[in-house]
Design a protein around this motif. Structure first.
Motif, PDB file in Angstrom:
ATOM      1  N   MET A   1       0.845  -1.011  -0.004  1.00  0.00           N
ATOM      2  CA  MET A   1      -0.017  -0.080  -0.074  1.00  0.00           C
ATOM      3  C   MET A   1       0.937   1.297   0.061  1.00  0.00           C
ATOM      4  O   MET A   1       0.617   2.386  -0.591  1.00  0.00           O
ATOM      5  N   SER A   2       2.014   1.245   0.909  1.00  0.00           N
ATOM      6  CA  SER A   2       2.954   2.347   0.727  1.00  0.00           C
ATOM      7  C   SER A   2       3.300   2.866  -0.551  1.00  0.00           C
ATOM      8  O   SER A   2       3.381   3.910  -0.867  1.00  0.00           O
ATOM      9  N   LEU A   3       3.975   2.044  -1.021  1.00  0.00           N
ATOM     10  CA  LEU A   3       4.764   2.178  -2.371  1.00  0.00           C
ATOM     11  C   LEU A   3       3.665   2.689  -3.577  1.00  0.00           C
ATOM     12  O   LEU A   3       3.695   3.568  -4.295  1.00  0.00           O
ATOM     13  N   THR A   4       2.402   1.932  -3.155  1.00  0.00           N
ATOM     14  CA  THR A   4       1.314   2.653  -3.675  1.00  0.00           C
ATOM     15  C   THR A   4       0.687   4.130  -3.769  1.00  0.00           C
ATOM     16  O   THR A   4       0.829   4.894  -4.659  1.00  0.00           O
ATOM     17  N   SER A   5       0.925   4.440  -2.639  1.00  0.00           N
ATOM     18  CA  SER A   5       0.558   5.920  -2.248  1.00  0.00           C
ATOM     19  C   SER A   5       1.729   6.755  -2.635  1.00  0.00           C
ATOM     20  O   SER A   5       1.261   7.951  -3.004  1.00  0.00           O
ATOM     21  N   VAL A   6       3.045   6.421  -2.774  1.00  0.00           N
ATOM     22  CA  VAL A   6       3.867   7.316  -3.236  1.00  0.00           C
ATOM     23  C   VAL A   6       3.925   7.454  -4.736  1.00  0.00           C
ATOM     24  O   VAL A   6       4.050   8.310  -5.118  1.00  0.00           O
ATOM     25  N   ARG A   7       3.610   6.395  -5.190  1.00  0.00           N
ATOM     26  CA  ARG A   7       3.392   6.220  -6.885  1.00  0.00           C
ATOM     27  C   ARG A   7       2.197   7.198  -7.198  1.00  0.00           C
ATOM     28  O   ARG A   7       2.342   8.040  -8.086  1.00  0.00           O
ATOM     29  N   ALA A   8       0.968   7.107  -6.523  1.00  0.00           N
ATOM     30  CA  ALA A   8       0.046   7.888  -6.809  1.00  0.00           C
ATOM     31  C   ALA A   8       0.265   9.444  -6.604  1.00  0.00           C
ATOM     32  O   ALA A   8      -0.019  10.489  -7.256  1.00  0.00           O
ATOM     33  N   PHE A   9       1.154   9.585  -5.498  1.00  0.00           N
ATOM     34  CA  PHE A   9       1.754  10.997  -5.292  1.00  0.00           C
ATOM     35  C   PHE A   9       2.201  11.463  -6.273  1.00  0.00           C
ATOM     36  O   PHE A   9       2.021  12.802  -6.717  1.00  0.00           O
ATOM     37  N   PHE A  10       3.265  10.700  -6.946  1.00  0.00           N
ATOM     38  CA  PHE A  10       3.844  11.381  -8.025  1.00  0.00           C
ATOM     39  C   PHE A  10       3.282  11.550  -9.225  1.00  0.00           C
ATOM     40  O   PHE A  10       3.374  12.497 -10.212  1.00  0.00           O
ATOM     41  N   ALA A  11       2.326  10.614  -9.394  1.00  0.00           N
ATOM     42  CA  ALA A  11       1.418  10.574 -10.779  1.00  0.00           C
ATOM     43  C   ALA A  11       0.706  11.926 -10.855  1.00  0.00           C
ATOM     44  O   ALA A  11       0.555  12.450 -11.683  1.00  0.00           O
ATOM     45  N   ALA A  12       0.166  12.233  -9.588  1.00  0.00           N
ATOM     46  CA  ALA A  12      -0.733  13.566  -9.452  1.00  0.00           C
ATOM     47  C   ALA A  12       0.180  14.810  -9.234  1.00  0.00           C
ATOM     48  O   ALA A  12      -0.303  15.827 -10.012  1.00  0.00           O
TER      49      ALA A  12
END
Length: 160
Positions: A1-12
């Motif tokens: 989940m954490s790696l996912t939230s970081v990827r989502a942060f950078f995608a946005a």
């Protein structure tokens, strides 16, 4: 989940920044420096600290230590490091992957002046084997970080 939230942060917020996932661990400053071929001081370590009733994230150079006196001067409280489980509950990042990106809880983020000597730093990215290469000022800007001076230089630098 954490790696996912970081990827989502950078995608946005910064789709041009790539999250780098390595086969080997980069959970400590020395391991991260080897994995990303940079000086250990260029690793931007993130620590989760309690200051009185507040919990804050502090990003500092990998070879810089927290100076308790400077911390008390800035936060009017003694620093208290949190246990790994509490850090993960607050940030969603496991120890070794804690970073100022995609944090689960709204908390203040601070960057120590020790990072300013580098144009580019390598902070973790939500997992013990994930990181990003990012401009120092850009990292502070993207995370809304406030610049402070609470670091203690490494012993060899202090002797100069």
């Amino acid at each position: 989940m954490s790696l996912t939230s970081v990827r989502a942060f950078f995608a946005a917020k910064a789709p041009d920044i790539e999250v780098i996932v390595t086969a080997e661990s980069s959970a400590t400053v020395p391991l991260a420096a080897i994995a990303h071929s940079v000086d250990p001081a260029q690793i931007a370590k993130t620590i989760c600290v309690r200051a009185g009733e507040r919990t804050v994230l502090v990003v500092m150079s990998g070879t810089t230590r927290l100076d308790n006196r400077k911390f008390r001067d800035v936060f009017a409280a003694k620093p208290r490091m949190l246990a790994g489980e509490e850090v993960e509950a607050l940030t969603s990042h496991p120890v070794g992957g804690v970073c100022p990106f995609g944090v689960a809880t709204d908390m203040p983020i601070y960057c120590d002046q020790s990072l300013r000597k580098f144009d580019l730093v390598v902070p973790a990215a939500g997992a013990p084997n994930a990181a990003v290469r990012i401009g120092t000022e850009r990292m502070a800007e993207l995370t809304g970080a406030i610049w402070i001076d609470i670091g203690q230089p490494p012993a060899e630098a202090a002797a100069d």
